[in-house]
Design a protein around this motif. Structure first.
Motif, PDB file in Angstrom:
ATOM      1  N   PRO A 108       0.795  -1.239   0.000  1.00  0.00           N
ATOM      2  CA  PRO A 108       0.000   0.000   0.000  1.00  0.00           C
ATOM      3  C   PRO A 108       0.826   1.287   0.000  1.00  0.00           C
ATOM      4  O   PRO A 108       0.340   2.330  -0.421  1.00  0.00           O
ATOM      5  CB  PRO A 108      -0.829  -0.105   1.283  1.00  0.00           C
ATOM      6  N   SER A 109       2.076   1.215   0.419  1.00  0.00           N
ATOM      7  CA  SER A 109       2.909   2.422   0.468  1.00  0.00           C
ATOM      8  C   SER A 109       3.559   2.750  -0.877  1.00  0.00           C
ATOM      9  O   SER A 109       4.137   3.825  -1.035  1.00  0.00           O
ATOM     10  CB  SER A 109       4.002   2.272   1.525  1.00  0.00           C
ATOM     11  N   GLU A 110       3.456   1.848  -1.853  1.00  0.00           N
ATOM     12  CA  GLU A 110       4.083   2.101  -3.156  1.00  0.00           C
ATOM     13  C   GLU A 110       3.402   3.235  -3.894  1.00  0.00           C
ATOM     14  O   GLU A 110       2.198   3.437  -3.784  1.00  0.00           O
ATOM     15  CB  GLU A 110       4.047   0.837  -4.018  1.00  0.00           C
ATOM     16  N   ASN A 111       4.182   3.960  -4.675  1.00  0.00           N
ATOM     17  CA  ASN A 111       3.673   5.057  -5.482  1.00  0.00           C
ATOM     18  C   ASN A 111       2.886   4.491  -6.660  1.00  0.00           C
ATOM     19  O   ASN A 111       3.408   3.688  -7.427  1.00  0.00           O
ATOM     20  CB  ASN A 111       4.830   5.926  -5.971  1.00  0.00           C
ATOM     21  N   LEU A 112       1.647   4.901  -6.803  1.00  0.00           N
ATOM     22  CA  LEU A 112       0.771   4.374  -7.850  1.00  0.00           C
ATOM     23  C   LEU A 112       1.241   4.770  -9.239  1.00  0.00           C
ATOM     24  O   LEU A 112       1.243   3.955 -10.161  1.00  0.00           O
ATOM     25  CB  LEU A 112      -0.664   4.851  -7.613  1.00  0.00           C
ATOM     26  N   GLU A 113       1.665   6.013  -9.395  1.00  0.00           N
ATOM     27  CA  GLU A 113       2.092   6.507 -10.705  1.00  0.00           C
ATOM     28  C   GLU A 113       3.220   5.660 -11.285  1.00  0.00           C
ATOM     29  O   GLU A 113       3.258   5.385 -12.477  1.00  0.00           O
ATOM     30  CB  GLU A 113       2.527   7.964 -10.613  1.00  0.00           C
ATOM     31  N   SER A 114       4.140   5.216 -10.438  1.00  0.00           N
ATOM     32  CA  SER A 114       5.278   4.435 -10.929  1.00  0.00           C
ATOM     33  C   SER A 114       4.848   3.055 -11.428  1.00  0.00           C
ATOM     34  O   SER A 114       5.566   2.429 -12.201  1.00  0.00           O
ATOM     35  CB  SER A 114       6.339   4.298  -9.840  1.00  0.00           C
ATOM     36  N   ILE A 115       3.689   2.608 -11.015  1.00  0.00           N
ATOM     37  CA  ILE A 115       3.185   1.302 -11.449  1.00  0.00           C
ATOM     38  C   ILE A 115       2.342   1.428 -12.703  1.00  0.00           C
ATOM     39  O   ILE A 115       2.497   0.660 -13.653  1.00  0.00           O
ATOM     40  CB  ILE A 115       2.363   0.625 -10.333  1.00  0.00           C
ATOM     41  N   VAL A 116       1.426   2.378 -12.730  1.00  0.00           N
ATOM     42  CA  VAL A 116       0.428   2.429 -13.810  1.00  0.00           C
ATOM     43  C   VAL A 116       0.909   3.139 -15.067  1.00  0.00           C
ATOM     44  O   VAL A 116       0.361   2.925 -16.149  1.00  0.00           O
ATOM     45  CB  VAL A 116      -0.910   3.020 -13.328  1.00  0.00           C
ATOM     46  N   ASN A 117       1.895   4.009 -14.957  1.00  0.00           N
ATOM     47  CA  ASN A 117       2.466   4.681 -16.128  1.00  0.00           C
ATOM     48  C   ASN A 117       1.427   5.314 -17.048  1.00  0.00           C
ATOM     49  O   ASN A 117       1.421   5.092 -18.256  1.00  0.00           O
ATOM     50  CB  ASN A 117       3.348   3.714 -16.924  1.00  0.00           C
ATOM     51  N   LEU A 118       0.523   6.099 -16.476  1.00  0.00           N
ATOM     52  CA  LEU A 118      -0.471   6.819 -17.260  1.00  0.00           C
ATOM     53  C   LEU A 118       0.042   8.212 -17.597  1.00  0.00           C
ATOM     54  O   LEU A 118       0.910   8.747 -16.912  1.00  0.00           O
ATOM     55  CB  LEU A 118      -1.780   6.947 -16.466  1.00  0.00           C
ATOM     56  N   ALA A 121      -2.575  13.603 -18.055  1.00  0.00           N
ATOM     57  CA  ALA A 121      -4.009  13.867 -18.257  1.00  0.00           C
ATOM     58  C   ALA A 121      -4.853  12.695 -17.763  1.00  0.00           C
ATOM     59  O   ALA A 121      -5.886  12.890 -17.115  1.00  0.00           O
ATOM     60  CB  ALA A 121      -4.294  14.145 -19.725  1.00  0.00           C
ATOM     61  N   SER A 122      -4.418  11.466 -18.054  1.00  0.00           N
ATOM     62  CA  SER A 122      -5.157  10.282 -17.587  1.00  0.00           C
ATOM     63  C   SER A 122      -5.100  10.169 -16.075  1.00  0.00           C
ATOM     64  O   SER A 122      -6.070   9.774 -15.432  1.00  0.00           O
ATOM     65  CB  SER A 122      -4.605   9.011 -18.221  1.00  0.00           C
ATOM     66  N   MET A 123      -3.933  10.504 -15.518  1.00  0.00           N
ATOM     67  CA  MET A 123      -3.796  10.469 -14.061  1.00  0.00           C
ATOM     68  C   MET A 123      -4.800  11.440 -13.438  1.00  0.00           C
ATOM     69  O   MET A 123      -5.543  11.074 -12.530  1.00  0.00           O
ATOM     70  CB  MET A 123      -2.376  10.858 -13.642  1.00  0.00           C
ATOM     71  N   ALA A 124      -4.830  12.660 -13.943  1.00  0.00           N
ATOM     72  CA  ALA A 124      -5.736  13.676 -13.403  1.00  0.00           C
ATOM     73  C   ALA A 124      -7.187  13.261 -13.573  1.00  0.00           C
ATOM     74  O   ALA A 124      -8.004  13.435 -12.663  1.00  0.00           O
ATOM     75  CB  ALA A 124      -5.475  15.017 -14.075  1.00  0.00           C
ATOM     76  N   GLY A 127      -8.195  11.036 -10.905  1.00  0.00           N
ATOM     77  CA  GLY A 127      -8.018  11.525  -9.540  1.00  0.00           C
ATOM     78  C   GLY A 127      -6.721  11.068  -8.898  1.00  0.00           C
ATOM     79  O   GLY A 127      -6.631  10.956  -7.677  1.00  0.00           O
ATOM     80  N   ILE A 128      -5.715  10.808  -9.721  1.00  0.00           N
ATOM     81  CA  ILE A 128      -4.431  10.320  -9.223  1.00  0.00           C
ATOM     82  C   ILE A 128      -3.388  11.419  -9.413  1.00  0.00           C
ATOM     83  O   ILE A 128      -3.287  12.008 -10.484  1.00  0.00           O
ATOM     84  CB  ILE A 128      -4.003   9.051  -9.993  1.00  0.00           C
ATOM     85  N   THR A 129      -2.627  11.671  -8.377  1.00  0.00           N
ATOM     86  CA  THR A 129      -1.535  12.640  -8.473  1.00  0.00           C
ATOM     87  C   THR A 129      -0.211  11.887  -8.503  1.00  0.00           C
ATOM     88  O   THR A 129      -0.167  10.670  -8.292  1.00  0.00           O
ATOM     89  CB  THR A 129      -1.537  13.611  -7.275  1.00  0.00           C
ATOM     90  N   SER A 130       0.865  12.604  -8.683  1.00  0.00           N
ATOM     91  CA  SER A 130       2.188  11.978  -8.733  1.00  0.00           C
ATOM     92  C   SER A 130       2.604  11.415  -7.375  1.00  0.00           C
ATOM     93  O   SER A 130       3.530  10.617  -7.298  1.00  0.00           O
ATOM     94  CB  SER A 130       3.235  12.977  -9.234  1.00  0.00           C
ATOM     95  N   THR A 131       1.905  11.803  -6.317  1.00  0.00           N
ATOM     96  CA  THR A 131       2.262  11.309  -4.981  1.00  0.00           C
ATOM     97  C   THR A 131       1.253  10.308  -4.418  1.00  0.00           C
ATOM     98  O   THR A 131       1.424   9.830  -3.297  1.00  0.00           O
ATOM     99  CB  THR A 131       2.397  12.487  -3.990  1.00  0.00           C
ATOM    100  N   THR A 132       0.224   9.979  -5.182  1.00  0.00           N
ATOM    101  CA  THR A 132      -0.786   9.024  -4.702  1.00  0.00           C
ATOM    102  C   THR A 132      -0.153   7.651  -4.499  1.00  0.00           C
ATOM    103  O   THR A 132       0.556   7.148  -5.372  1.00  0.00           O
ATOM    104  CB  THR A 132      -1.947   8.898  -5.711  1.00  0.00           C
TER     105      THR A 132
END
Length: 157
Positions: A108-118, A121-124, A127-132
């Motif tokens: 759960p502590s892993e950074n989501l952005e580093s996994i999903v590679n969106l 614009a797709s992140m936003a 509702g996902i930020t670079s620190t989510t």
């Protein structure tokens, strides 16, 4: 799933995308999933809307989405998740098989952005930020799904 995707509203594809219907499926996924659902249970064939029109018929699209979620749960079982939950399968439905499996099995502590590679614009849009973190994403989804988030998708035989 339809609650998360569209609020269970039968919506047309937005600008720049082909996902539509209450379950926001893309044409290729819908076509493959509805064909597989009918092959798995031929008794539903007479109750569905045929062709891509079925994607805009919520009851028909529900069969395709159910088949997709069953496959997602089986993918997670193959990845070592013994009893995949609605929350676990949501990761694959939202992020695709590769990234979704990684999200479902991540700390759960892993950074989501580093996994999903969106894209940003797709992140936003999701509702996902670079620190989510994975845990923050999971909590957001669980808050929307309520008690159903922890429901096991595949019943034991």
């Amino acid at each position: 799933t339809c609650v998360m995707e569209s609020g269970c509203q039968n919506t047309p594809a937005g600008s720049g995308g082909s996902a539509s219907g209450a379950f926001q499926m893309i044409n290729s996924t819908y076509t493959a999933d509805i064909a597989a659902a009918v092959a798995l249970d031929p008794s539903i064939a007479d109750s569905i809307t045929s062709g891509l029109d079925g994607k805009m018929a919520p009851a028909t699209e529900a069969y395709a989405a159910a088949y997709e979620l069953m496959n997602d749960a089986q993918t997670l079982q193959n990845a070592g998740v013994t009893d995949p939950t609605v929350l676990d399968t949501r990761a694959i439905y939202q992020f695709g098989q590769g990234a979704g499996t990684q999200v479902a099995t991540a700390d759960p502590s892993e950074n989501l952005e580093s996994i999903v590679n969106l894209s940003p614009a797709s992140m936003a849009a999701n509702g996902i930020t670079s620190t989510t973190t994975v845990g923050q994403w999971q909590q957001t989804i669980a808050n929307k799904l309520g008690a159903n988030a922890n429901q096991v998708v595949l019943a034991a035989n």
